[in-house]
Enzyme design. Sequence first.
Site, short mmCIF file in Angstrom:
data_model
loop_
_atom_site.label_atom_id
_atom_site.label_comp_id
_atom_site.label_asym_id
_atom_site.label_seq_id
_atom_site.Cartn_x
_atom_site.Cartn_y
_atom_site.Cartn_z
N HIS A 83 17.14 2.08 6.16
CA HIS A 83 17.74 2.39 4.80
C HIS A 83 18.48 3.90 4.95
O HIS A 83 19.61 3.83 4.58
CB HIS A 83 16.76 2.70 3.60
N HIS A 84 18.05 4.88 5.49
CA HIS A 84 18.51 6.02 5.45
C HIS A 84 19.89 6.00 6.26
O HIS A 84 20.76 6.49 6.20
CB HIS A 84 17.65 7.34 6.31
N HIS B 59 0.62 7.59 4.56
CA HIS B 59 0.54 8.62 5.19
C HIS B 59 0.06 10.07 4.50
O HIS B 59 -0.30 10.80 4.90
CB HIS B 59 2.12 9.26 5.58
N ASP C 288 12.23 4.13 -4.98
CA ASP C 288 12.24 5.46 -4.48
C ASP C 288 13.63 6.10 -4.27
O ASP C 288 13.94 7.23 -4.79
CB ASP C 288 11.41 5.76 -3.33
N GLU D 144 3.43 1.23 3.13
CA GLU D 144 4.45 2.24 3.22
C GLU D 144 4.06 3.52 3.93
O GLU D 144 3.23 3.87 3.77
CB GLU D 144 4.96 2.66 1.69
N LEU E 275 0.76 -1.13 0.07
CA LEU E 275 -0.03 -0.08 -0.05
C LEU E 275 1.05 1.39 0.08
O LEU E 275 1.48 1.50 1.06
CB LEU E 275 -0.89 0.18 1.17
N ASP E 276 0.69 1.92 -1.09
CA ASP E 276 1.92 3.01 -1.27
C ASP E 276 1.55 4.09 -0.32
O ASP E 276 0.34 4.56 -0.24
CB ASP E 276 1.67 3.65 -2.99
#
Length: 578
Positions: free
Chosen positions: A310-311, A248, A376, A282, A244-245
């Site tokens: 990731h960051h 937020h 992304d 997400e 689910l993109d």
Amino acid sequence: MKTFRVWATVPKKVELVFNGNIFPMARDDHGWWMAEVSQATTGDSYGFILDGAGPFPDPRSPSQPEGVHKLSRLVDHDDFTWTDNNFQAPQLSSAVIYELHIGTFTPRGTFLSTIERLEHLVTLGVTHVELMPVAEFDGGHGWGYDSVDLFAPHHAYGSPADLKKLVAACHAHGLAVILDVVYNHLGPAGNYLAKFAPYFTKKFSPVWGEGINFDGADSDEVRRFFCDNALMWLRDYHFDGLRLDAVHGILDTSATHILEQLKIEVEKLAEQLGRRLVLMPESDLNDPRLLWPRERGGYGLDAQWSDDFHHALHTVLTGELTGYYSDFGKISDIAKALRGAFVYDGKYSAYRRRVHGQPAEGLQGHRFLGYLQNHDQIGNRARGERSRQLMSLGKLKIGAALVFTSPFLPLLFQGEEWGAGTPFFYFTDYQEPELAGAVREGRCREFAVFGWKPEDTADPQARETFEQSKLNWDEIAKSPHAEILGWYKKLIQLRRSEPDILDGDLKNVQAKFDEQNRWLVVERKSVSLACNFAEFPQRLPLRQGAQKILMVSEKETLIIGGFIDLPAESVAVLKSVQ
């Protein structure tokens, strides 16, 4: 006899266009218009005239072979003969997820050509294939996050039957299939929903377009539209789950949030079908309520994409500290993410200038996806560089090792496994010049915060931007790609063979590090990971007791007493010996 139905509360008059003929439609008390025709088969064209304007495609069109502005085509899902009746998706806790984009995964960029590369994924050790959005969008190529006909597979990728053949082929290879869907906005081109009914709201506007009306007047049918879409992909196309993109970007003040409703309905479908079905959002919120069970006030979703890990990895491995990366950059961030999923768990974010997130209390590691790369984080760069272009081979191996020995569900992006030399750009194919220009300008503004100049930004509308993003499969046998592929295969095999790596209990993760000397040692019960990020060799402390090396990125690595000597930018996976 075929009955056509469409929900349309805005127009005063609706007419059906079917195979060139026009039929009047009758409205019921709930805004649904109906008309019957004597005979209809797969491939017949139809659409709706609204107060004399149109015809427009069906909001629930199952096929748009001529694009978003043309008539819809009928599809009978019962026409397809499935061969996967005995397939059951692997447990998500043991997943290795491979994200791919249909249009660039193979030279032809179709559902059917993707089938030709499934054996590669099996040999690699993948368990779940995740497709970037495939619903109909404007033009011939794009990422798919600007879809407007959510029930129709994108015509340039192939027919609805072709998509079913791909899913069936994945299942025949033992691969589960997850589909990325976008329920927070629709694309700008070919978006006719507002002409039919109040699908959108003025209460808020996500950055990508109009907000969806999930909680205002007439929102019951809007919610039904999106829930039915999710159920269709899982039921009629046999997908095993949905990503689910950007949830937020959803605002819903209803007592039952749309995500909770969606999870409840998917659970019921799973029971009816006897299949394992999952929902993976997400989210940028660092909000564990997405995953908490409903009894605890959560939505009960299965696992979420989480960018903090990731960051933290990316900034330590590349040194990039611009934009949202400015909140990261310390080895301690990697250690914290491995122990608790979120780095920002009620902690002040300088980038956001506010406190962000809350602790992922009570959640297992396998409720989160961990990754070094995804669409992304590559595509939302001016030049579409992958990790291989941004870091040394040694650091790339460290990053991959941290992902695949982590307590999270590992995800890799197409071509990552061999350090693909091709970029992955953001690309579009809008037919309207004004919209194309707006996209170009918008990308340049977005990249300014990272310090990337407009002249360094690939033109998303240029055909070559799309073509350059296609994988070059000939690279696999060449150096250093073959070496990188071998490393990934060994990591995935190791993950499968070591139960302590598969363990998702975050309480069983220990980490020690030296920020100044740039090293990290992660302990997962009997398995340890020793990482030297520094550009010089150094000796790292190990736990007490004998250790044996399971994997190492440099041959000259040595264990001496309770220490390991690691060359510059190298990593070793070790196991305690009883």
